[in-house]
Design an enzyme around this catalytic site. Structure first.
Site, PDB file in Angstrom:
ATOM      1  N   HIS A   6       0.861  -1.180   0.000  1.00 25.40           N
ATOM      2  CA  HIS A   6       0.000   0.000   0.000  1.00 25.40           C
ATOM      3  C   HIS A   6       0.893   1.225   0.000  1.00 25.40           C
ATOM      4  CE1 HIS A   6      -3.029   2.925   1.261  1.00 25.40           C
ATOM      5  NE2 HIS A   6      -3.929   2.049   0.867  1.00 25.40           N
ATOM      6  N   ASP A  28      -7.784  -4.528   0.045  1.00 23.69           N
ATOM      7  CA  ASP A  28      -8.351  -5.070  -1.192  1.00 23.69           C
ATOM      8  C   ASP A  28      -8.240  -6.592  -1.226  1.00 23.69           C
ATOM      9  OD1 ASP A  28      -8.909  -2.516  -2.272  1.00 23.69           O
ATOM     10  OD2 ASP A  28      -6.789  -2.308  -2.806  1.00 23.69           O
TER      11      ASP A  28
END
Lengths: 374, 374
Positions: free
Chosen positions: A259, A313
């Protein structure tokens, strides 16, 4: 005036904001100062919407009123259902959502300068987005849309409108937590787009329509769809290690890991990992959750020391898959959650508004001319 | 990392761009290095679109091909007309345009990573926007939409699709010039929004949909609508001086005057002022153009020394009014022109893309908790 462009405006502050906070080093996400773990354990998506829009946790009666307002505004006008029926069924549901939101805005008189109107419009949009997504999801399969059920909470009602069956409590709960986890995440392309469009005093339906557009881009929303594709490609538990190692040896990116902000565990993934245990019980030997867990082990063993971990996700993709949600609805579900954050940022933007009109650095020629016989 | 927020990102460069250039002190606007006066005198909107998208003036055969592509793509699918028929007729045409663009995107497979696809999609969007605006403008009045006429240029065909009558040459010409003048204007909220949404690799219909949203805001598009309202309120030539003086004595803003960038004459207003002479001949004693000229004299006498002059909105508003265009179509016409600039910026953005993800400065609390009995 600075003469240097920061690509993607990375590191450039575009607003002061009191809505959410991320500490990427420590893996902390807060909404209005409240840790996301605390909200996931103790709150509901409806309460989180109130918190984001209004700035503090509602009292019991404030929450009840807010929930009633949301319920009353879930239903779509017949005119909107009619529009959704005319949309191309093979098109992407994000585009359908954009069209439906823009078309719905046409039924209202907007008074953006009135804070009371702004708050009501925010409730309308949060309430109606799930109904729009569910209506398109059914109509494209030649099924009749299902009217909202006021006895159900926001997440449960969405699942009900998709299938016509009241969802089991664990499914409704895990979706509710997913909505909480995706409700806001400081500045990002869709939230920024909502602030830019909002700064022109465009109406809130238009603002949300633009933010949906930004979220639809594969570099923003959509990573969780590709996680499912990855897990399907792997197929069996035995195939995880060779598949992932081959991919990583070839220096390919593994979807759902790493991320831009979090250099440690994504706190949202941590919450979902815990909840997925409940779902894992019903997973077969080569079930998607077992495969996912093994993927996480293999990837983390190789990359964890570099600060690359499973992100939200990764887990939302497999949770939605396990809930039997169609893959192209994952990003619309992201929108159903994030609309609360977009609208909180829109309200904040309008409190002290200045239209966004940045500068460019001109890199072209001068003094070119056209001359031609008339 | 800077810790200071520049409100509205004023003065902050967000991209290098070779598309358009403004010198606000000297009153210069160039597209790809060509002065706007030169383009208004020697070019057409179609050629300007090619120039903006491709970077240089087309050869005769390149222009012919480009014009053919535009013509071929003007027509809307039956499915899109059907959608426009379902839209709420009392809604704003900008929202209708947003819905129509989003819905049209659903019919296509998008391949944003392919430069060939990007160029074709840009042509489609430039070609179809006027047809969408005209179709909604007719359908809301219960008139049948009119199919595009391939023998007419872009501007003339738009006027034809509105009325069903081929427009007189001066009307088509002046609209063509208006489209040229509005095609691009460096960085502004809608162009910036197109770049932000485009940076997520969203499809071009979605990108344009978002930019339309930003343009719909009263702080961005829409000033020319309010110019017409001002002129209507004044009503007669004799009323100009007392009306304007009273308004200015009360320190109220006069719509259509002053510009954030131009500190001298807006070069676009200068071009339109010249062209309006043609239309002025048909103006009655208290005609809107005569009133407008007088307004300009009175305001400039009082404010010209402060660098406040009539801007492009002042003249485009009254030209559109004189062409009998409905007032709420003015901003959609702005979109019909500016879509070329949005798409040029989108193409440029994708050449060296980085998703926009700016920073915020957190101004809220930390460490708030919810604890409640379960």
């Amino acid at each position: 005036m600075s003469g240097v462009v920061a690509p993607g405006l990375e590191g450039v502050p575009i607003a002061e904001s009191g809505i959410s906070f991320v500490d990427g080093e420590k893996g902390v996400l807060e909404y209005r100062g409240i840790n996301i773990d605390n909200l996931a354990a103790e709150s509901t998506f409806e309460e989180v919407c109130y918190l984001l829009l209004k700035g503090s946790v509602p009292s019991e009666s404030q929450l009840k009123d807010f929930e009633s307002h949301l319920c009353e505004n879930r239903k779509l006008r017949d005119g909107v259902i009619k529009i959704i029926r005319t949309l191309e069924p093979t098109g992407h549901p994000m585009d359908a959502l954009q069209a439906a939101v823009a078309a719905t805005g046409m039924f209202f008189k907007h008074n953006v300068s009135d804070p009371g109107y702004r708050y009501l419009a925010a409730i309308q949009l949060i309430a109606k987005l799930p109904t729009m997504v569910a209506a398109f999801a059914r109509i494209r399969k030649e099924q009749e849309p299902i009217e909202p059920d006021h006895s159900l909470g926001h997440a449960a009602n969405f699942l009900y409108m998709l299938t016509g069956e009241k969802p089991p409590e664990p499914a409704a709960h895990i979706l509710d937590v997913c909505l909480i986890l995706h409700a806001d995440h400081t500045m990002n392309a869709s939230t920024f787009s909502a602030r830019v469009v909002g700064s022109t005093l465009a109406d809130p339906f238009t603002v949300v329509c633009s933010a949906i557009g930004a979220l639809s881009g594969p570099l923003h929303g959509g990573a969780n769809e590709r996680v499912v594709k990855l897990l399907q490609e792997i197929g069996t538990l035995d195939n995880v290690e060779p598949y992932i190692n081959a991919k990583m040896d070839a220096k390919e990116k593994i979807m759902g890991f790493g991320h831009r902000v979090y250099k440690t565990n994504d706190p949202r993934a941590t919450v979902l990992r815990g909840l997925a245990d409940e779902l894992l019980k019903s997973d077969g030997d080569n079930g998607v959750l077992k495969i996912a867990r093994r993927v996480e082990e293999v990837v983390t063993a190789r990359l964890g020391t570099k600060g690359i971990y499973a992100n939200v996700d990764f887990y939302s993709g497999l949770v939605y898959n396990k809930l039997d949600l169609e893959t192209d609805l994952f990003t619309p579900i992201f929108a159903i959650a994030r609309v609360s954050g977009w609208l909180a940022h829109w309200l904040e933007q309008l409190e002290d508004n200045r239209i966004y009109r940045p500068r460019q650095i001109y890199s072209g020629e001068h003094g070119v001319t056209i001359a031609r016989p008339k």
